[in-house]
Write a protein that holds these residues in place. Structure first.
Motif, PDB file in Angstrom:
ATOM      1  N   LEU A  86      23.529  -9.472  -6.290  1.00  0.00           N
ATOM      2  CA  LEU A  86      22.869  -8.434  -6.598  1.00  0.00           C
ATOM      3  C   LEU A  86      22.094  -7.614  -5.480  1.00  0.00           C
ATOM      4  N   PHE A  87      21.674  -8.472  -4.725  1.00  0.00           N
ATOM      5  CA  PHE A  87      20.992  -8.052  -3.418  1.00  0.00           C
ATOM      6  C   PHE A  87      21.803  -7.646  -2.536  1.00  0.00           C
ATOM      7  N   TYR A  88      23.157  -8.188  -2.270  1.00  0.00           N
ATOM      8  CA  TYR A  88      23.973  -7.678  -1.213  1.00  0.00           C
ATOM      9  C   TYR A  88      24.715  -6.067  -1.882  1.00  0.00           C
ATOM     10  N   PHE A  89      25.092  -6.029  -3.026  1.00  0.00           N
ATOM     11  CA  PHE A  89      25.486  -4.608  -3.453  1.00  0.00           C
ATOM     12  C   PHE A  89      24.480  -3.859  -3.393  1.00  0.00           C
ATOM     13  N   THR A  90      23.198  -4.092  -3.919  1.00  0.00           N
ATOM     14  CA  THR A  90      22.216  -3.023  -3.673  1.00  0.00           C
ATOM     15  C   THR A  90      21.908  -2.463  -2.447  1.00  0.00           C
ATOM     16  N   ALA A  91      21.991  -3.641  -1.311  1.00  0.00           N
ATOM     17  CA  ALA A  91      21.588  -3.309   0.107  1.00  0.00           C
ATOM     18  C   ALA A  91      22.630  -2.412   0.530  1.00  0.00           C
ATOM     19  N   ARG A  92      24.081  -2.845   0.057  1.00  0.00           N
ATOM     20  CA  ARG A  92      25.158  -2.221   0.754  1.00  0.00           C
ATOM     21  C   ARG A  92      25.178  -0.696   0.156  1.00  0.00           C
ATOM     22  N   ASP A  93      24.956  -0.489  -1.123  1.00  0.00           N
ATOM     23  CA  ASP A  93      24.740   0.935  -1.690  1.00  0.00           C
ATOM     24  C   ASP A  93      23.402   1.912  -0.996  1.00  0.00           C
ATOM     25  N   GLU A  94      22.545   1.105  -1.298  1.00  0.00           N
ATOM     26  CA  GLU A  94      21.273   1.977  -0.475  1.00  0.00           C
ATOM     27  C   GLU A  94      21.427   2.358   0.945  1.00  0.00           C
ATOM     28  N   THR A  95      22.273   1.517   1.616  1.00  0.00           N
ATOM     29  CA  THR A  95      22.471   1.914   3.120  1.00  0.00           C
ATOM     30  C   THR A  95      23.202   3.190   3.006  1.00  0.00           C
ATOM     31  N   LYS A  96      24.266   3.051   2.379  1.00  0.00           N
ATOM     32  CA  LYS A  96      25.372   4.177   2.446  1.00  0.00           C
ATOM     33  C   LYS A  96      24.552   5.644   2.001  1.00  0.00           C
ATOM     34  N   LEU A  97      23.922   5.500   0.734  1.00  0.00           N
ATOM     35  CA  LEU A  97      23.158   6.612   0.137  1.00  0.00           C
ATOM     36  C   LEU A  97      22.195   7.084   1.118  1.00  0.00           C
ATOM     37  N   LEU A  98      21.477   6.381   1.941  1.00  0.00           N
ATOM     38  CA  LEU A  98      20.333   6.901   2.524  1.00  0.00           C
ATOM     39  C   LEU A  98      20.811   7.164   3.977  1.00  0.00           C
ATOM     40  N   SER A  99      22.218   7.011   4.227  1.00  0.00           N
ATOM     41  CA  SER A  99      22.532   7.454   5.652  1.00  0.00           C
ATOM     42  C   SER A  99      22.699   8.817   5.944  1.00  0.00           C
ATOM     43  N   LEU A 100      22.178   9.317   6.981  1.00  0.00           N
ATOM     44  CA  LEU A 100      22.008  10.687   7.534  1.00  0.00           C
ATOM     45  C   LEU A 100      23.056  11.037   8.738  1.00  0.00           C
ATOM     46  N   THR A 101      23.746   9.964   8.991  1.00  0.00           N
ATOM     47  CA  THR A 101      24.449  10.046  10.257  1.00  0.00           C
ATOM     48  C   THR A 101      26.001  10.095   9.849  1.00  0.00           C
ATOM     49  N   ASP A 102      26.272   9.789   8.631  1.00  0.00           N
ATOM     50  CA  ASP A 102      27.799   9.733   8.271  1.00  0.00           C
ATOM     51  C   ASP A 102      28.156  11.095   8.397  1.00  0.00           C
ATOM     52  N   LYS A 103      27.620  12.095   7.718  1.00  0.00           N
ATOM     53  CA  LYS A 103      28.057  13.710   7.722  1.00  0.00           C
ATOM     54  C   LYS A 103      27.020  14.547   7.945  1.00  0.00           C
ATOM     55  N   LYS A 104      27.333  15.565   8.824  1.00  0.00           N
ATOM     56  CA  LYS A 104      26.309  16.482   9.273  1.00  0.00           C
ATOM     57  C   LYS A 104      26.104  17.504   7.981  1.00  0.00           C
ATOM     58  N   PRO A 105      24.790  17.722   7.608  1.00  0.00           N
ATOM     59  CA  PRO A 105      24.630  18.591   6.312  1.00  0.00           C
ATOM     60  C   PRO A 105      24.959  20.191   6.532  1.00  0.00           C
ATOM     61  N   ASP A 106      25.655  20.894   5.554  1.00  0.00           N
ATOM     62  CA  ASP A 106      25.967  21.996   5.397  1.00  0.00           C
ATOM     63  C   ASP A 106      24.923  22.944   5.379  1.00  0.00           C
ATOM     64  N   VAL A 107      23.939  22.417   4.481  1.00  0.00           N
ATOM     65  CA  VAL A 107      22.703  23.092   3.937  1.00  0.00           C
ATOM     66  C   VAL A 107      21.449  22.214   3.971  1.00  0.00           C
ATOM     67  N   THR A 108      20.279  22.782   4.457  1.00  0.00           N
ATOM     68  CA  THR A 108      19.230  22.024   4.585  1.00  0.00           C
ATOM     69  C   THR A 108      18.116  22.691   3.833  1.00  0.00           C
ATOM     70  N   VAL A 109      17.430  21.971   3.089  1.00  0.00           N
ATOM     71  CA  VAL A 109      16.339  22.484   2.299  1.00  0.00           C
ATOM     72  C   VAL A 109      14.927  21.723   2.202  1.00  0.00           C
ATOM     73  N   ASN A 110      14.084  22.168   2.841  1.00  0.00           N
ATOM     74  CA  ASN A 110      12.789  21.497   2.842  1.00  0.00           C
ATOM     75  C   ASN A 110      12.186  21.638   1.569  1.00  0.00           C
ATOM     76  N   VAL A 111      11.965  20.452   0.710  1.00  0.00           N
ATOM     77  CA  VAL A 111      11.253  20.502  -0.508  1.00  0.00           C
ATOM     78  C   VAL A 111       9.840  19.861  -0.350  1.00  0.00           C
ATOM     79  N   VAL A 112       8.932  21.033  -0.866  1.00  0.00           N
ATOM     80  CA  VAL A 112       7.568  20.742  -0.731  1.00  0.00           C
ATOM     81  C   VAL A 112       7.094  20.598  -2.163  1.00  0.00           C
TER      82      VAL A 112
END
Length: 320
Positions: free
Chosen positions: A118-144
């Motif tokens: 469970l830890f392996y799959f969680t760490a794998r998916d979390e790393t993928k979901l939180l990566s900001l380098t895989d793809k450059k954003p088309d739109v940026t929104v600052n949520v305040v």
């Protein structure tokens, strides 16, 4: 002794069949190569971003593992209750066993294996979901986030709007490592709500964040006061909005519509009123909305929040 004179107990074939059935059920529950669409969503809403199915699959896998363990445990309990119950004809005390090393090793090793998987799959998916380098954003929104509503800074060039998000003092709380991805000469527009704001189409409370379908959106999360949590329910993704610390993640909406969002962190007396809406539209309609905000005079940016603390700046500098 059985009626035919054999010492073989008639219960043994039944025990074997029971164990075989339990083993087959466990294998079927854990070894099938199904996708997330083959299982029920187990309380989760229908995913509306390209990243959400990964979260849903992890959720379903965790439930499948829990069900497999539950079936095994329930089966052993029932098996013990049926085949090791007290005999009606024999009164002697059964043989007493102090310990059983194989069984003790089993119930020590198996939970470790389950947790590790469970830890392996969680760490794998979390790393993928939180990566900001895989793809450059088309739109940026600052949520305040602020007590008791939300503001949205659309960090993008808009016709007729001057300014630069990289140097705007209202965005000074955002670290430079996020500003590197800001578009050049992004004067930008904003929208801000109150607890009494409502979506004009649906009547749902809270301000409305507009997003373009099919484009990667990066959310840069900042707070003006206390810890909030930015949660768009059908995105299956939420993240804390922390004063003095900037968080970010990105998604790609793939379904048009208006969806509900809320603060998922208890932030004070009116926490329950910190609601908002997310409206996903075509890229052309999104660009028109930005122009409409500019015509209303909502140009530039609202203050992003509390500046980063010294220790947070040091941590980010050391990790660069």
């Amino acid at each position: 002794m059985s009626p035919n004179g054999s010492d073989r107990s008639p219960r043994r074939p039944m025990r074997r069949k029971l164990l075989q059935a339990m083993t087959a059920g466990l294998v079927l529950a854990t070894a099938t190569g199904c996708t997330y669409k083959d299982f029920p969503r187990l309380g989760m809403p229908t995913p509306t971003t390209e990243e959400a199915p990964r979260i849903l699959s992890l959720w379903q896998g965790s439930w499948a593992a829990a069900l497999a363990v539950g079936v095994l445990v329930w089966g052993l309990i029932i098996w013990s209750a049926i085949f090791h119950r007290r005999s009606r004809t024999k009164i002697e005390v059964p043989a007493q066993t102090r310990y059983n090393m194989p069984i003790e090793a089993l119930y020590t090793v198996v939970p470790l294996i389950i947790v590790s998987v469970l830890f392996y799959f969680t760490a794998r998916d979390e790393t993928k979901l939180l990566s900001l380098t895989d793809k450059k954003p088309d739109v940026t929104v600052n949520v305040v986030g602020f007590q008791w509503s939300w503001g949205f800074n659309y960090i993008t060039p808009v016709d007729g709007v001057t300014g630069d998000a990289k140097t705007d003092q209202n965005l000074a709380a955002i670290p430079d490592r996020f500003k590197k991805e800001f578009p050049a000469a992004a004067g930008g527009v904003y929208d801000v709500g109150t607890p009494g704001t409502k979506n004009p189409q649906t009547g749902n409370p809270g301000p409305t964040l507009w997003l373009p379908k099919g484009e990667t959106v990066r959310f840069v999360l900042t707070s003006r006061d206390v810890i909030h949590s930015f949660w768009v329910v059908p995105f299956l993704m939420k993240m804390d909005v922390i004063p003095g610390h900037t968080n970010a993640f990105q998604v790609t909406p793939n379904q048009e519509g208006t969806f509900l969002g809320k603060c998922a962190e208890l932030c004070g007396v009116d926490h329950s009123r910190m609601l908002f809406n997310v409206k996903v539209v075509s890229p052309e309609r999104y660009q028109q909305h930005l122009k409409d905000l500019a015509k209303k005079g909502q140009t530039g940016y609202i203050p992003a929040g509390i500046a980063q603390t010294s220790h947070e700046k040091n941590r980010e500098t050391n990790n660069l």
